[in-house]
Design an enzyme around this catalytic site. Structure first.
Site, PDB file in Angstrom:
ATOM      1  N   THR A   1      42.106  29.174  49.156  1.00  0.00           N
ATOM      2  CA  THR A   1      41.673  29.020  50.651  1.00  0.00           C
ATOM      3  C   THR A   1      41.719  27.458  51.228  1.00  0.00           C
ATOM      4  O   THR A   1      41.959  27.262  52.263  1.00  0.00           O
ATOM      5  CB  THR A   1      40.285  29.817  50.887  1.00  0.00           C
ATOM      6  OG1 THR A   1      40.811  31.088  50.836  1.00  0.00           O
ATOM      7  CG2 THR A   1      40.056  29.761  52.638  1.00  0.00           C
TER       8      THR A   1
ATOM      9  N   ASP B   1      47.779  31.605  45.904  1.00  0.00           N
ATOM     10  CA  ASP B   1      46.695  32.642  46.279  1.00  0.00           C
ATOM     11  C   ASP B   1      45.990  32.932  44.605  1.00  0.00           C
ATOM     12  O   ASP B   1      46.907  33.327  43.903  1.00  0.00           O
ATOM     13  CB  ASP B   1      46.786  33.626  47.159  1.00  0.00           C
ATOM     14  CG  ASP B   1      45.587  34.406  47.432  1.00  0.00           C
ATOM     15  OD1 ASP B   1      45.119  34.717  48.399  1.00  0.00           O
ATOM     16  OD2 ASP B   1      44.785  34.793  46.334  1.00  0.00           O
ATOM     17  N   SER B   2      44.925  32.640  44.533  1.00  0.00           N
ATOM     18  CA  SER B   2      44.234  32.804  43.183  1.00  0.00           C
ATOM     19  C   SER B   2      44.549  34.143  42.444  1.00  0.00           C
ATOM     20  O   SER B   2      44.475  34.566  41.543  1.00  0.00           O
ATOM     21  CB  SER B   2      42.965  32.322  42.916  1.00  0.00           C
ATOM     22  OG  SER B   2      42.074  33.136  43.233  1.00  0.00           O
ATOM     23  N   SER B   3      44.783  34.975  43.539  1.00  0.00           N
ATOM     24  CA  SER B   3      45.019  36.668  43.091  1.00  0.00           C
ATOM     25  C   SER B   3      46.192  36.581  42.276  1.00  0.00           C
ATOM     26  O   SER B   3      46.789  37.617  41.661  1.00  0.00           O
ATOM     27  CB  SER B   3      44.782  37.707  44.275  1.00  0.00           C
ATOM     28  OG  SER B   3      43.492  37.537  44.730  1.00  0.00           O
TER      29      SER B   3
ATOM     30  N   ASP C   1      38.950  33.708  44.230  1.00  0.00           N
ATOM     31  CA  ASP C   1      38.967  35.206  44.081  1.00  0.00           C
ATOM     32  C   ASP C   1      38.961  35.228  42.426  1.00  0.00           C
ATOM     33  O   ASP C   1      38.114  35.970  41.773  1.00  0.00           O
ATOM     34  CB  ASP C   1      39.955  35.647  44.628  1.00  0.00           C
ATOM     35  CG  ASP C   1      40.255  36.037  45.776  1.00  0.00           C
ATOM     36  OD1 ASP C   1      38.846  35.905  46.554  1.00  0.00           O
ATOM     37  OD2 ASP C   1      41.174  36.446  46.398  1.00  0.00           O
TER      38      ASP C   1
ATOM     39  N   GLN D   1      27.647  47.004  32.793  1.00  0.00           N
ATOM     40  CA  GLN D   1      27.915  47.065  34.307  1.00  0.00           C
ATOM     41  C   GLN D   1      26.698  46.296  35.021  1.00  0.00           C
ATOM     42  O   GLN D   1      27.036  45.893  36.295  1.00  0.00           O
ATOM     43  CB  GLN D   1      28.060  48.414  34.984  1.00  0.00           C
ATOM     44  CG  GLN D   1      29.209  49.244  34.234  1.00  0.00           C
ATOM     45  CD  GLN D   1      29.289  50.702  34.774  1.00  0.00           C
ATOM     46  OE1 GLN D   1      28.796  51.086  35.760  1.00  0.00           O
ATOM     47  NE2 GLN D   1      30.004  51.329  33.940  1.00  0.00           N
TER      48      GLN D   1
END
Ligand code: ASP
Length: 349
Positions: A12, A56-58, A89, A274
């Site tokens: 971003t 984009d780091s995705s 991300d 988790q």
């Protein structure tokens, strides 16, 4: 004059709104420079290397991690520190991966990015970038203050393999509940020296082989045998099992049998919780005693990001299964603690 290498991967921080569709997409580094004229006033010699394509780091993947590690290796002696501009991300995955790949690191590798593009009026990018540069160049008695792979975001410096993205709406995007922050930026930049790894006689060495033969099994009450067997019998070497609480699972015999069979066939099962705070303690409850007995490996308080990348790193080293299991449970780069020595008041969550 300090020399810093900025490696721009995307995210971003360097994005603009596409004129037609309105979606945010990455743009080249020149507009970052246009938006931060302050960079010219800093007393550092900054060199910029832009990756191609800017992403984009995705879209991040292990091949890019290898390229990043190679870039740092290639220029290691030329620069005092490295700043990697990266989307938030998957920043914690990249930071974790690099922490394992860069053994004996004696210089700062600071990842940063932003939640709003650098061209927007309320952007968080400028402060993140300028302070990351300051951290990358910080020295004491001729040595780097933070010889670690770390993440700087919203006034806090985190150990890279202890942090994760937890918020996509606030500037405070990262947290590191199981390890205290390495530094905080306010009026002063305060380093928490006791928490920073030391590098006195370390020998820098880069590991470039990663093996992604892993899968993830996230448990929930009511999970079916079909779902468990699909993952446990999949064609991978290691499975990260995300369990309940302090590493607990159901004690249903069909479930324990599935795991036993997989381990007998040579699969590694790594237990992480988790819960975001706390530690896996196999054998503390009856619901984890059998896991320990059958050879499930404890991930202690590792983040999911650290678990994924540590497995890729260790699998890439061609170790025996016993050695692999032993190293998974060993603190290699400050990524795990075996006892909950954390002072809760210091925890940043
Ligand atoms: N999608 C963006 C990325 O990770 C988000 C960010 O940079 O904060 O590249």
């Amino acid at each position: 004059m300090m020399r810093i290498l900025i490696i721009y991967t995307g995210g971003t921080i360097g994005m603009v709104n596409d004129a037609n569709s309105g979606v945010l997409r990455p743009l080249d580094f020149s507009q970052i420079l246009e938006n931060v004229p302050e960079l010219n006033r800093l007393k550092y010699e900054i060199t910029v290397h832009s990756f191609q394509p800017i992403i984009d780091s995705s879209n991040m993947n292990p091949d890019v991690w290898v390229k990043l590690a190679e870039k740092i290796e290639e220029h290691y002696t030329e620069y005092e520190g490295f700043v990697i501009l990266h989307g938030s991300d998957t920043m914690a995955f990249t930071a974790s991966a690099l922490s394992f790949m860069l053994e004996g690191l004696g210089k700062p590798v600071v990842l940063t990015g932003s939640q709003l593009p650098i061209g927007q009026v309320r952007t968080d990018a400028k402060e993140n970038l300028i302070t990351a540069l300051e951290i990358a160049s910080a020295k004491q008695n001729g040595k780097a203050k933070v010889p670690e792979v770390c993440i700087y975001f919203d006034s806090k410096l985190f150990r890279g393999n202890r942090a994760f993205k937890y918020n996509s709406a606030k500037f405070e995007a990262f947290r590191s509940p199981n390890y205290p922050v390495l530094a905080e930026a306010g009026v002063h930049l305060r380093f928490n020296e006791a928490n920073i790894r030391k590098c006195d006689d370390c020998i820098f060495r880069v590991h470039k082989r990663l093996n992604n033969s892993i899968a993830v099994l996230k448990l929930y009450p009511g999970i079916s045998e079909a779902a468990i067997t699909a993952i446990v019998n999949s064609d991978v070497k290691a499975i990260i099992m995300e369990t309940f609480g302090a590493g607990n699972t159901t004690t249903d015999e069909w479930f324990l049998n599935c795991l036993r069979k997989a381990i007998k066939k040579g699969k590694i099962i790594l237990d992480i919780s988790q819960c975001k705070v706390g530690i896996v303690e196999l054998g503390r409850y009856e619901t984890s005693r059998e896991l320990k007995a059958m050879g499930v490996v404890s991930g202690y308080d590792m983040t999911y990001e650290a678990a994924v990348t540590k497995l890729m790193f260790l699998l890439g080293r061609g170790l025996t299964d016993d050695r692999l299991a032993q190293l998974l449970e060993t603190d290699l780069r400050g990524e795990l603690s075996k006892t909950s020595s954390l002072s809760w008041s210091k925890s940043v969550f």
